[in-house]
Scaffold this motif. Structure first.
Motif, PDB file in Angstrom:
ATOM      1  N   ASP A  27       0.837  -1.199   0.000  1.00 50.21           N
ATOM      2  CA  ASP A  27       0.000   0.000   0.000  1.00 50.21           C
ATOM      3  C   ASP A  27       0.871   1.247   0.000  1.00 50.21           C
ATOM      4  O   ASP A  27       1.959   1.265   0.564  1.00 50.21           O
ATOM      5  CB  ASP A  27      -0.885   0.035   1.246  1.00 50.21           C
ATOM      6  CG  ASP A  27      -1.945  -1.052   1.233  1.00 50.21           C
ATOM      7  OD1 ASP A  27      -2.255  -1.575   0.153  1.00 50.21           O
ATOM      8  OD2 ASP A  27      -2.465  -1.356   2.318  1.00 50.21           O
ATOM      9  N   THR A  28       0.353   2.293  -0.608  1.00 53.64           N
ATOM     10  CA  THR A  28       1.040   3.581  -0.570  1.00 53.64           C
ATOM     11  C   THR A  28       0.802   4.215   0.801  1.00 53.64           C
ATOM     12  O   THR A  28      -0.086   3.806   1.560  1.00 53.64           O
ATOM     13  CB  THR A  28       0.500   4.535  -1.651  1.00 53.64           C
ATOM     14  OG1 THR A  28      -0.859   4.847  -1.340  1.00 53.64           O
ATOM     15  CG2 THR A  28       0.593   3.924  -3.037  1.00 53.64           C
ATOM     16  N   ASP A  29       1.576   5.234   1.110  1.00 48.93           N
ATOM     17  CA  ASP A  29       1.381   5.960   2.370  1.00 48.93           C
ATOM     18  C   ASP A  29      -0.025   6.542   2.436  1.00 48.93           C
ATOM     19  O   ASP A  29      -0.673   6.512   3.479  1.00 48.93           O
ATOM     20  CB  ASP A  29       2.415   7.077   2.522  1.00 48.93           C
ATOM     21  CG  ASP A  29       3.815   6.538   2.790  1.00 48.93           C
ATOM     22  OD1 ASP A  29       3.942   5.335   3.108  1.00 48.93           O
ATOM     23  OD2 ASP A  29       4.773   7.327   2.686  1.00 48.93           O
ATOM     24  N   GLU A  30      -0.509   7.057   1.320  1.00 47.90           N
ATOM     25  CA  GLU A  30      -1.840   7.641   1.278  1.00 47.90           C
ATOM     26  C   GLU A  30      -2.911   6.600   1.587  1.00 47.90           C
ATOM     27  O   GLU A  30      -3.881   6.868   2.289  1.00 47.90           O
ATOM     28  CB  GLU A  30      -2.113   8.309  -0.082  1.00 47.90           C
ATOM     29  CG  GLU A  30      -1.306   9.570  -0.328  1.00 47.90           C
ATOM     30  CD  GLU A  30       0.170   9.320  -0.659  1.00 47.90           C
ATOM     31  OE1 GLU A  30       0.534   8.184  -1.070  1.00 47.90           O
ATOM     32  OE2 GLU A  30       0.967  10.255  -0.467  1.00 47.90           O
ATOM     33  N   GLN A  31      -2.739   5.394   1.061  1.00 48.90           N
ATOM     34  CA  GLN A  31      -3.688   4.311   1.333  1.00 48.90           C
ATOM     35  C   GLN A  31      -3.654   3.909   2.808  1.00 48.90           C
ATOM     36  O   GLN A  31      -4.692   3.652   3.411  1.00 48.90           O
ATOM     37  CB  GLN A  31      -3.385   3.100   0.447  1.00 48.90           C
ATOM     38  CG  GLN A  31      -3.725   3.337  -1.020  1.00 48.90           C
ATOM     39  CD  GLN A  31      -3.190   2.238  -1.910  1.00 48.90           C
ATOM     40  OE1 GLN A  31      -2.065   1.766  -1.732  1.00 48.90           O
ATOM     41  NE2 GLN A  31      -4.000   1.819  -2.887  1.00 48.90           N
ATOM     42  N   LYS A  32      -2.461   3.884   3.373  1.00 50.46           N
ATOM     43  CA  LYS A  32      -2.327   3.563   4.797  1.00 50.46           C
ATOM     44  C   LYS A  32      -2.992   4.637   5.652  1.00 50.46           C
ATOM     45  O   LYS A  32      -3.677   4.326   6.634  1.00 50.46           O
ATOM     46  CB  LYS A  32      -0.857   3.403   5.172  1.00 50.46           C
ATOM     47  CG  LYS A  32      -0.219   2.167   4.579  1.00 50.46           C
ATOM     48  CD  LYS A  32       1.261   2.141   4.840  1.00 50.46           C
ATOM     49  CE  LYS A  32       1.912   0.976   4.090  1.00 50.46           C
ATOM     50  NZ  LYS A  32       3.357   1.077   4.056  1.00 50.46           N
ATOM     51  N   GLU A  86      -5.465   6.575   4.756  1.00 50.74           N
ATOM     52  CA  GLU A  86      -6.909   6.421   4.588  1.00 50.74           C
ATOM     53  C   GLU A  86      -7.429   5.249   5.430  1.00 50.74           C
ATOM     54  O   GLU A  86      -8.491   5.335   6.039  1.00 50.74           O
ATOM     55  CB  GLU A  86      -7.273   6.214   3.118  1.00 50.74           C
ATOM     56  CG  GLU A  86      -8.751   6.108   2.854  1.00 50.74           C
ATOM     57  CD  GLU A  86      -9.564   7.305   3.325  1.00 50.74           C
ATOM     58  OE1 GLU A  86     -10.754   7.116   3.645  1.00 50.74           O
ATOM     59  OE2 GLU A  86      -9.032   8.438   3.391  1.00 50.74           O
ATOM     60  N   GLU A  87      -6.678   4.172   5.490  1.00 42.96           N
ATOM     61  CA  GLU A  87      -7.079   3.041   6.331  1.00 42.96           C
ATOM     62  C   GLU A  87      -7.094   3.444   7.802  1.00 42.96           C
ATOM     63  O   GLU A  87      -8.015   3.094   8.548  1.00 42.96           O
ATOM     64  CB  GLU A  87      -6.151   1.849   6.122  1.00 42.96           C
ATOM     65  CG  GLU A  87      -6.579   0.632   6.931  1.00 42.96           C
ATOM     66  CD  GLU A  87      -5.721  -0.601   6.685  1.00 42.96           C
ATOM     67  OE1 GLU A  87      -6.021  -1.621   7.326  1.00 42.96           O
ATOM     68  OE2 GLU A  87      -4.774  -0.548   5.881  1.00 42.96           O
ATOM     69  N   LYS A 135     -10.254   5.443   8.417  1.00 44.65           N
ATOM     70  CA  LYS A 135     -11.449   4.588   8.476  1.00 44.65           C
ATOM     71  C   LYS A 135     -11.506   3.787   9.776  1.00 44.65           C
ATOM     72  O   LYS A 135     -12.561   3.661  10.390  1.00 44.65           O
ATOM     73  CB  LYS A 135     -11.487   3.641   7.267  1.00 44.65           C
ATOM     74  CG  LYS A 135     -11.817   4.345   5.972  1.00 44.65           C
ATOM     75  CD  LYS A 135     -11.796   3.378   4.814  1.00 44.65           C
ATOM     76  CE  LYS A 135     -12.093   4.108   3.508  1.00 44.65           C
ATOM     77  NZ  LYS A 135     -12.052   3.207   2.350  1.00 44.65           N
TER      78      LYS A 135
END
Length: 74
Positions: free
Chosen positions: A3-8, A10-11, A14
């Motif tokens: 995962d990208t930092d941005e995806q992390k 966002e997780e 959430k």
């Protein structure tokens, strides 16, 4: 693929939102499981059951039960 930092991030967002919803629900449920709050006979040991289920202290559960707990519980 990692995962990208941005995806992390966002997780994390959430999961944090879910934690807040879950905590709010716990604070909502605690007073509801005490029959005396519904005008019914008190159930012996109920405070201990809720303490065990929640991991909160007896004092904290009692405060939530009585509407004196965290802002989320009011």
């Amino acid at each position: 693929m990692t995962d990208t930092d941005e995806q992390k991030i966002e997780e994390i967002r959430k999961l944090t939102e879910r934690i807040a919803r879950d905590k709010a629900r716990v604070y909502e449920l605690i007073p509801l499981v005490f029959p005396e709050k519904r005008g019914e006979p008190q159930v012996r040991g109920r405070l201990n059951e809720v303490v065990e289920a929640s991991g909160f202290t007896r004092e904290y559960v009692a405060r939530i039960r009585d509407g004196k707990g965290p802002k989320e519980a009011r």
